[in-house]
Design an enzyme around this catalytic site. Sequence first.
Site, PDB file in Angstrom:
ATOM      1  N   GLU A 239       0.884  -1.168   0.000  1.00 15.45           N
ATOM      2  CA  GLU A 239       0.000   0.000   0.000  1.00 15.45           C
ATOM      3  C   GLU A 239       0.921   1.217   0.000  1.00 15.45           C
ATOM      4  O   GLU A 239       1.593   1.486   0.989  1.00 15.45           O
ATOM      5  CB  GLU A 239      -0.881  -0.062   1.245  1.00 15.45           C
ATOM      6  CG  GLU A 239      -2.171   0.700   1.100  1.00 15.45           C
ATOM      7  CD  GLU A 239      -1.991   2.148   1.446  1.00 15.45           C
ATOM      8  OE1 GLU A 239      -1.608   2.919   0.527  1.00 15.45           O
ATOM      9  OE2 GLU A 239      -2.242   2.517   2.592  1.00 15.45           O
ATOM     10  N   CYS A 273      -2.841   8.671   3.041  1.00 15.77           N
ATOM     11  CA  CYS A 273      -2.589   8.056   1.723  1.00 15.77           C
ATOM     12  C   CYS A 273      -3.784   8.258   0.804  1.00 15.77           C
ATOM     13  O   CYS A 273      -3.616   8.403  -0.402  1.00 15.77           O
ATOM     14  CB  CYS A 273      -2.238   6.585   1.871  1.00 15.77           C
ATOM     15  SG  CYS A 273      -3.427   5.638   2.809  1.00 15.77           S
TER      16      CYS A 273
HETATM   17  P1  NDP Z   1       9.055   4.657   3.795  1.00 15.64           P
HETATM   18  O1  NDP Z   1       8.357   3.978   2.670  1.00 15.64           O
HETATM   19  O2  NDP Z   1      10.517   4.873   3.661  1.00 15.64           O
HETATM   20  O3  NDP Z   1       8.806   3.854   5.157  1.00 15.64           O
HETATM   21  C1  NDP Z   1       7.693   3.022   5.406  1.00 15.64           C
HETATM   22  C2  NDP Z   1       8.112   1.890   6.326  1.00 15.64           C
HETATM   23  O4  NDP Z   1       9.121   1.109   5.698  1.00 15.64           O
HETATM   24  C3  NDP Z   1       8.721   2.364   7.648  1.00 15.64           C
HETATM   25  O5  NDP Z   1       8.385   1.472   8.670  1.00 15.64           O
HETATM   26  C4  NDP Z   1      10.204   2.286   7.343  1.00 15.64           C
HETATM   27  O6  NDP Z   1      10.981   2.183   8.486  1.00 15.64           O
HETATM   28  C5  NDP Z   1      10.271   1.020   6.542  1.00 15.64           C
HETATM   29  N1  NDP Z   1      11.465   0.911   5.710  1.00 15.64           N
HETATM   30  C6  NDP Z   1      12.302   1.872   5.260  1.00 15.64           C
HETATM   31  N2  NDP Z   1      13.273   1.353   4.478  1.00 15.64           N
HETATM   32  C7  NDP Z   1      13.044   0.022   4.427  1.00 15.64           C
HETATM   33  C8  NDP Z   1      13.695  -1.064   3.775  1.00 15.64           C
HETATM   34  N3  NDP Z   1      14.759  -0.885   2.999  1.00 15.64           N
HETATM   35  N4  NDP Z   1      13.189  -2.305   3.934  1.00 15.64           N
HETATM   36  C9  NDP Z   1      12.102  -2.512   4.696  1.00 15.64           C
HETATM   37  N5  NDP Z   1      11.437  -1.526   5.345  1.00 15.64           N
HETATM   38  C10 NDP Z   1      11.912  -0.268   5.217  1.00 15.64           C
HETATM   39  O7  NDP Z   1       8.296   5.995   4.018  1.00 15.64           O
HETATM   40  P2  NDP Z   1       8.669   7.278   4.865  1.00 15.64           P
HETATM   41  O8  NDP Z   1       8.172   7.073   6.236  1.00 15.64           O
HETATM   42  O9  NDP Z   1      10.112   7.659   4.714  1.00 15.64           O
HETATM   43  O10 NDP Z   1       7.784   8.349   4.089  1.00 15.64           O
HETATM   44  C11 NDP Z   1       8.175   8.731   2.763  1.00 15.64           C
HETATM   45  C12 NDP Z   1       6.975   8.974   1.894  1.00 15.64           C
HETATM   46  O11 NDP Z   1       6.177   7.803   1.795  1.00 15.64           O
HETATM   47  C13 NDP Z   1       6.030  10.019   2.434  1.00 15.64           C
HETATM   48  O12 NDP Z   1       6.486  11.238   2.045  1.00 15.64           O
HETATM   49  C14 NDP Z   1       4.720   9.651   1.796  1.00 15.64           C
HETATM   50  O13 NDP Z   1       4.677  10.226   0.505  1.00 15.64           O
HETATM   51  C15 NDP Z   1       4.813   8.142   1.660  1.00 15.64           C
HETATM   52  N6  NDP Z   1       4.073   7.455   2.724  1.00 15.64           N
HETATM   53  C16 NDP Z   1       2.915   6.841   2.385  1.00 15.64           C
HETATM   54  C17 NDP Z   1       2.163   6.226   3.352  1.00 15.64           C
HETATM   55  C18 NDP Z   1       0.893   5.556   3.020  1.00 15.64           C
HETATM   56  O14 NDP Z   1      -0.023   5.597   3.802  1.00 15.64           O
HETATM   57  N7  NDP Z   1       0.817   4.845   1.910  1.00 15.64           N
HETATM   58  C19 NDP Z   1       2.556   6.222   4.760  1.00 15.64           C
HETATM   59  C20 NDP Z   1       3.833   6.839   4.996  1.00 15.64           C
HETATM   60  C21 NDP Z   1       4.535   7.444   4.001  1.00 15.64           C
HETATM   61  P3  NDP Z   1      11.615   3.538   9.128  1.00 15.64           P
HETATM   62  O15 NDP Z   1      10.476   4.429   9.442  1.00 15.64           O
HETATM   63  O16 NDP Z   1      12.291   3.020  10.328  1.00 15.64           O
HETATM   64  O17 NDP Z   1      12.552   4.099   8.073  1.00 15.64           O
END
Ligand code: NDP
Length: 494
Positions: A239, A273
């Site tokens: 998602e 989202c």
């Molecule tokens: P990320 O996609 O980087 O993070 C989402 C999750 O993945 C977090 O738990 C993160 O951990 C984890 N993660 C990060 N890198 C890895 C990896 N290599 N392998 C496995 N898991 C990983 O999103 P961000 O939080 O940095 O947000 C960036 C953008 O994503 C936002 O600006 C927004 O546009 C979008 N976003 C969309 C969401 C939605 O509801 N679909 C929710 C959040 C963000 P950690 O936080 O520890 O890095």
Amino acid sequence: MTTATEPRTFDSLDPATGAVVGTHVIADAAAVAAAVAAGGEAARWWAELGFAERRRRLLDYKAVLTRNLRQVADTIHQETGKPVGDALLETVLAITHLDWAARNARSVLGPRRVFPGLIGLNMAATLEYLPLGVIGVIGPWNYPVFTPMGSIAYALAAGNAVVFKPSELTPGVGVLLAELFAESVPERPVFQVVTGLGETGAALAAHPGVGKIAFTGSTATAKRVMAACAQNLTPIVAECGGKDALIVDRDADLPAAADAALWGACSNAGQTCVGVERVYVVDEVYDAFLRELTTRAADIRAGKDYGPITMPAQLDVIRRHVDDAVARGRAVVGGVESVRPPYVDPVIVTDVPEDSPAVQEETFGPTITVDRVADVGEALRRANATAYGLGATVFSGNRRRAMDLARRLRSGMTAINSVISFAAIASLPFGGVGGSGFGRIHGADGLREFARPKAIARQRFAMPGMRITSFRRTPAELERLIRLVTFLHGRRKK
Ligand code: NDP
């Protein structure tokens, strides 16, 4: 002095003040492996409990969560900065999903007889859905209870154990969810949390003991997670956010549409989202709609009506989109000065070119672009013209036209004359197409997402004169089969 055996830690912060609200362990690959191994054991025990006992335990967990609603909401508030009222609302929604998953798992996944077909009349055909084992849930920070619970509740109800890696911005919420679960299921670690940074999530995705990864976050990270999962052929449900459009038809209820557009865009500081990021309004009602929207937006302020931007790096994305949109379009509410870290006041810009970042990329802030279109056909074409396809909204006074638009919008979900309402209906699946990801959480599809179909064919009696799957089959038996097939399937319908 830190020794090699002491685990590394990180702090979670209040985004409004920068104050430290908690310190958590960074789970390394070994810690993740230990959690997955313990989860594997627990999953076998949990699966053996059966639907009725799991339902009882999950409904008990629901009651525990409900009784601790305020503590959960306070923790969300501290780690995300969102108002406590919004945190309460997201927890209430998560509770309704937990309730639905617990109550419906048996009817959706339990064994059922299916018709074996006329040629297989001597067979009993049984279909059932078995758990996958350990589900790795990688969660976001924007709705740290509602969003991961859309996977966790459904995965648990389907008979799996869960290892949950919350976002590094909201680890305390994740830890609390698992602690409360242990009150209802104290015997085994059926629901565990591993805290940490991106590498902790990467270790979870790469672990061969994980049956499926449920990921919520950015499209870029989803691709990295998929690449890690590919090593073990671990399936994934992804998602990844969106660029949702709201269409205003010529006969729409304009005050309601303006109200929905504003709330859909600015609630939770736009960090949703399925938040509204673009609005397309049919020419005849464009001016009236814009008046309604700008009047309502004039009273809305960050820090009063919604909280700060939770992830500091997001401020740069929002600023880049707003700067470009204001330079190339016309700001009617707010402008570049609306970005005042850690807050962003509402920004509404019209006449923004379709190729600008504010129209094509996920902004994840309290901003909207509004555009005039000749008719709903043009609105549909432009709404569908991004790489994303998560949610969408239609405001129209004509039910047939609204339903037709809803079907033709390239999105996983569409709300008509309301906004984001599909997320609150537990029986409806939630997920996107294209850059918004694939697979579904919520509803019957969400339960099946965390299970594998098991097909069982039991022969009740040998069909006389029909030894089809035997080397003893005679030409006469084959002839009989051909006559039967010709009778059943050989006639052409006029
Ligand atoms: P990320 O996609 O980087 O993070 C989402 C999750 O993945 C977090 O738990 C993160 O951990 C984890 N993660 C990060 N890198 C890895 C990896 N290599 N392998 C496995 N898991 C990983 O999103 P961000 O939080 O940095 O947000 C960036 C953008 O994503 C936002 O600006 C927004 O546009 C979008 N976003 C969309 C969401 C939605 O509801 N679909 C929710 C959040 C963000 P950690 O936080 O520890 O890095």
